[in-house]
Design a protein around this motif. Structure first.
Motif, PDB file in Angstrom:
ATOM      1  N   TYR A  41       4.701 -26.155 -18.165  1.00 24.03           N
ATOM      2  CA  TYR A  41       5.960 -26.616 -17.534  1.00 24.03           C
ATOM      3  C   TYR A  41       6.973 -25.426 -17.443  1.00 24.03           C
ATOM      4  O   TYR A  41       7.162 -24.802 -18.460  1.00 24.03           O
ATOM      5  CB  TYR A  41       6.433 -27.698 -18.265  1.00 24.03           C
ATOM      6  CG  TYR A  41       7.775 -28.298 -17.758  1.00 24.03           C
ATOM      7  CD1 TYR A  41       7.939 -29.187 -16.804  1.00 24.03           C
ATOM      8  CD2 TYR A  41       8.912 -27.863 -18.520  1.00 24.03           C
ATOM      9  CE1 TYR A  41       9.015 -29.616 -16.236  1.00 24.03           C
ATOM     10  CE2 TYR A  41      10.202 -28.531 -18.140  1.00 24.03           C
ATOM     11  CZ  TYR A  41      10.181 -29.388 -17.034  1.00 24.03           C
ATOM     12  OH  TYR A  41      11.268 -29.704 -16.399  1.00 24.03           O
ATOM     13  N   LEU A  43       9.996 -22.849 -17.165  1.00 26.19           N
ATOM     14  CA  LEU A  43      11.142 -22.911 -17.241  1.00 26.19           C
ATOM     15  C   LEU A  43      12.200 -22.014 -16.628  1.00 26.19           C
ATOM     16  O   LEU A  43      13.217 -22.146 -16.448  1.00 26.19           O
ATOM     17  CB  LEU A  43      11.246 -22.539 -19.025  1.00 26.19           C
ATOM     18  CG  LEU A  43      10.767 -23.635 -19.800  1.00 26.19           C
ATOM     19  CD1 LEU A  43      10.721 -23.218 -21.384  1.00 26.19           C
ATOM     20  CD2 LEU A  43      11.463 -25.081 -19.823  1.00 26.19           C
ATOM     21  N   GLU A  44      11.592 -20.690 -16.322  1.00 28.42           N
ATOM     22  CA  GLU A  44      12.229 -19.590 -16.172  1.00 28.42           C
ATOM     23  C   GLU A  44      11.535 -18.621 -15.325  1.00 28.42           C
ATOM     24  O   GLU A  44      10.211 -18.288 -15.779  1.00 28.42           O
ATOM     25  CB  GLU A  44      12.967 -18.737 -17.266  1.00 28.42           C
ATOM     26  CG  GLU A  44      13.848 -17.617 -16.829  1.00 28.42           C
ATOM     27  CD  GLU A  44      14.310 -16.913 -17.782  1.00 28.42           C
ATOM     28  OE1 GLU A  44      14.978 -15.393 -17.768  1.00 28.42           O
ATOM     29  OE2 GLU A  44      14.722 -17.376 -18.858  1.00 28.42           O
ATOM     30  N   PRO A  60      11.074 -23.147 -11.881  1.00 29.93           N
ATOM     31  CA  PRO A  60      11.479 -23.935 -13.081  1.00 29.93           C
ATOM     32  C   PRO A  60      11.862 -25.321 -12.549  1.00 29.93           C
ATOM     33  O   PRO A  60      11.987 -25.663 -11.428  1.00 29.93           O
ATOM     34  CB  PRO A  60      13.001 -23.467 -13.162  1.00 29.93           C
ATOM     35  CG  PRO A  60      12.894 -21.854 -12.731  1.00 29.93           C
ATOM     36  CD  PRO A  60      11.869 -21.870 -11.643  1.00 29.93           C
ATOM     37  N   GLY A  61      11.117 -26.281 -13.493  1.00 30.50           N
ATOM     38  CA  GLY A  61      11.006 -27.707 -13.272  1.00 30.50           C
ATOM     39  C   GLY A  61       9.577 -27.914 -12.729  1.00 30.50           C
ATOM     40  O   GLY A  61       9.198 -29.131 -12.552  1.00 30.50           O
ATOM     41  N   ASP A  62       8.725 -26.972 -11.998  1.00 35.40           N
ATOM     42  CA  ASP A  62       7.412 -27.367 -11.521  1.00 35.40           C
ATOM     43  C   ASP A  62       6.476 -27.364 -12.888  1.00 35.40           C
ATOM     44  O   ASP A  62       6.612 -27.003 -13.922  1.00 35.40           O
ATOM     45  CB  ASP A  62       6.984 -26.420 -10.634  1.00 35.40           C
ATOM     46  CG  ASP A  62       7.539 -26.230  -9.527  1.00 35.40           C
ATOM     47  OD1 ASP A  62       8.499 -27.145  -9.054  1.00 35.40           O
ATOM     48  OD2 ASP A  62       7.783 -25.291  -8.472  1.00 35.40           O
ATOM     49  N   TYR A  84       7.742 -20.529 -20.033  1.00 34.03           N
ATOM     50  CA  TYR A  84       7.153 -21.643 -19.740  1.00 34.03           C
ATOM     51  C   TYR A  84       6.739 -22.312 -20.808  1.00 34.03           C
ATOM     52  O   TYR A  84       6.312 -21.718 -21.819  1.00 34.03           O
ATOM     53  CB  TYR A  84       6.235 -21.787 -18.654  1.00 34.03           C
ATOM     54  CG  TYR A  84       4.962 -20.883 -18.673  1.00 34.03           C
ATOM     55  CD1 TYR A  84       3.814 -21.066 -19.715  1.00 34.03           C
ATOM     56  CD2 TYR A  84       4.774 -19.507 -18.213  1.00 34.03           C
ATOM     57  CE1 TYR A  84       2.808 -20.282 -19.781  1.00 34.03           C
ATOM     58  CE2 TYR A  84       3.818 -18.647 -18.353  1.00 34.03           C
ATOM     59  CZ  TYR A  84       2.704 -19.028 -19.129  1.00 34.03           C
ATOM     60  OH  TYR A  84       1.596 -18.176 -19.194  1.00 34.03           O
ATOM     61  N   GLU A 122       5.574 -30.635  -8.116  1.00 29.72           N
ATOM     62  CA  GLU A 122       6.757 -30.178  -7.788  1.00 29.72           C
ATOM     63  C   GLU A 122       7.802 -30.853  -8.713  1.00 29.72           C
ATOM     64  O   GLU A 122       7.636 -31.943  -9.036  1.00 29.72           O
ATOM     65  CB  GLU A 122       7.039 -30.197  -6.419  1.00 29.72           C
ATOM     66  CG  GLU A 122       6.488 -29.440  -5.463  1.00 29.72           C
ATOM     67  CD  GLU A 122       6.874 -29.350  -3.951  1.00 29.72           C
ATOM     68  OE1 GLU A 122       7.840 -28.764  -3.685  1.00 29.72           O
ATOM     69  OE2 GLU A 122       6.069 -30.156  -3.283  1.00 29.72           O
ATOM     70  N   LYS A 123       8.950 -30.002  -8.769  1.00 31.42           N
ATOM     71  CA  LYS A 123      10.088 -30.595  -9.596  1.00 31.42           C
ATOM     72  C   LYS A 123      10.863 -31.839  -9.200  1.00 31.42           C
ATOM     73  O   LYS A 123      10.877 -32.881  -9.932  1.00 31.42           O
ATOM     74  CB  LYS A 123      11.160 -29.376  -9.681  1.00 31.42           C
ATOM     75  CG  LYS A 123      12.529 -29.905 -10.332  1.00 31.42           C
ATOM     76  CD  LYS A 123      13.729 -28.827 -10.414  1.00 31.42           C
ATOM     77  CE  LYS A 123      14.855 -29.271 -11.150  1.00 31.42           C
ATOM     78  NZ  LYS A 123      15.847 -28.192 -11.028  1.00 31.42           N
ATOM     79  N   LYS A 124      10.805 -32.062  -7.748  1.00 36.00           N
ATOM     80  CA  LYS A 124      11.158 -33.259  -7.302  1.00 36.00           C
ATOM     81  C   LYS A 124      10.148 -34.361  -7.443  1.00 36.00           C
ATOM     82  O   LYS A 124      10.657 -35.567  -7.388  1.00 36.00           O
ATOM     83  CB  LYS A 124      11.326 -33.206  -5.733  1.00 36.00           C
ATOM     84  CG  LYS A 124      10.239 -32.834  -4.881  1.00 36.00           C
ATOM     85  CD  LYS A 124      10.643 -32.697  -3.462  1.00 36.00           C
ATOM     86  CE  LYS A 124       9.236 -32.264  -2.917  1.00 36.00           C
ATOM     87  NZ  LYS A 124       9.893 -32.277  -1.174  1.00 36.00           N
ATOM     88  N   ALA A 127      11.089 -35.555 -11.216  1.00 33.48           N
ATOM     89  CA  ALA A 127      12.324 -35.435 -11.562  1.00 33.48           C
ATOM     90  C   ALA A 127      12.827 -36.633 -12.604  1.00 33.48           C
ATOM     91  O   ALA A 127      13.767 -36.789 -13.378  1.00 33.48           O
ATOM     92  CB  ALA A 127      13.492 -35.240 -10.480  1.00 33.48           C
ATOM     93  N   SER A 132      11.490 -32.067 -19.668  1.00 33.85           N
ATOM     94  CA  SER A 132      11.740 -30.957 -20.532  1.00 33.85           C
ATOM     95  C   SER A 132      12.133 -31.498 -22.125  1.00 33.85           C
ATOM     96  O   SER A 132      11.552 -30.883 -23.073  1.00 33.85           O
ATOM     97  CB  SER A 132      13.383 -30.461 -19.908  1.00 33.85           C
ATOM     98  OG  SER A 132      13.863 -29.403 -20.720  1.00 33.85           O
TER      99      SER A 132
END
Length: 288
Positions: A41, A43-44, A60-62, A84, A122-124, A127, A132
């Motif tokens: 996952y 993070l940055e 980030p978020g993927d 991550y 993907e993050k979306k 979501a 996290s």
């Protein structure tokens, strides 16, 4: 480059969870494969991930779900460091009993064999899942190893995997009745589960091999190759791990613990415990 094999001691550490910061000293992660599941996952930063025959860029978020035996590699797409979260686990440890649905490991095997289902999220797409927070909780549980950590780790890992399965279902995945073809790794995972439940009983390796429909020699070879130790050694390790938890979290006497963990008597328990930990059970209890 031919992927190398990565060994992980999932017998002694069935749940791994940690933060990873990529620097020039420990990155990139070159092509490799392993028998356990790995979930990353982001993070940055941004990571370029080769997974199977596909390539992805994680921001980030993927998230990416790496199936057992799937070759993969991780590179940076820009400046370091990048960070991550990582979860590693044997899928068989998450199987639930007394459920009408297939085992989670069986469901994941169906997903792995369906080429239309991507391992990249993907993050979306995720979501709505507090991913996290879930990862942070897993890392805290596995790192601190407080009372009941294995139960809590199992619960949170199941939540993460189940939420990802629900996303795959939203993309068209359907549970199907398939011919019963159990991989050797899956069959042995079931045996690990059996050993864990029946560790306080007499366990015979030949009988365990028979439960897998294998000869003793074939079972012994596959077990050693997959887990890096013999089945007999794993049985002993499981019993000693149970003993360590009882010493840390209860005031049971040594005779009770030796019986509860499957040792023939207290003296044998003390002998094997000292051999593994280099101290006696009483000394271990005082340290804890």
């Amino acid at each position: 480059m031919k992927p190398t094999f990565e060994y992980s001691d999932t017998l002694n550490s069935p749940y791994e969870a940690f933060y990873f910061t990529a620097t020039l000293d420990n990155f990139p992660i070159y092509p490799h494969w392993h028998y356990f599941v790995e979930i990353i996952y982001m993070l940055e930063g941004a990571a370029y991930v080769e997974c199977g025959n596909d390539n992805y860029v994680l921001e980030p978020g993927d998230l990416i779900f790496i199936h057992p035996e799937m070759p993969h590699a991780i590179y940076s797409t820009g400046k370091l460091p990048l960070r991550y979260n990582v979860l590693k686990f044997n899928m068989g440890h998450l199987n639930l009993q007394n459920t009408a649905l297939p085992k989670l490991s069986e469901i994941m095997q169906m997903i792995a064999e369906e080429p239309s289902l991507s391992v990249y999220f993907e993050k979306k797409e995720i979501a709505h899942i507090p991913m996290s927070d879930l990862f942070q909780t897993c890392i805290k549980i596995v790192t601190e190893k407080q009372f009941g950590y294995d139960v809590l780790a199992h619960s949170y890992y199941c939540i993460i995997v189940t939420e990802l399965i629900k996303v795959w279902i939203s993309k068209g995945f359907q549970l199907k009745k398939q011919p019963k073809k159990v991989k050797t790794s899956e069959s042995l995972s079931n045996i690990l589960e059996y050993i864990h439940v029946h560790a306080n009983e007499e366990l015979n390796v030949e009988e365990l091999a028979s439960m897998c429909n294998m000869s003793y020699s074939h079972f012994a070879k596959e077990f050693k190759q997959l887990y890096g130790q013999t089945c007999k050694d794993y049985i002993l390790t499981t019993r000693l791990q149970k003993a360590e938890d009882l010493l840390k979290f209860t005031d049971y006497d040594l005779n009770y613990i030796s019986q509860e963990c499957g040792f023939c008597d207290c003296s044998h328990f003390i002998k094997y415990f000292r051999k593994k930990n280099h101290i006696t059970p009483r000394q271990y209890r005082l340290q804890q």
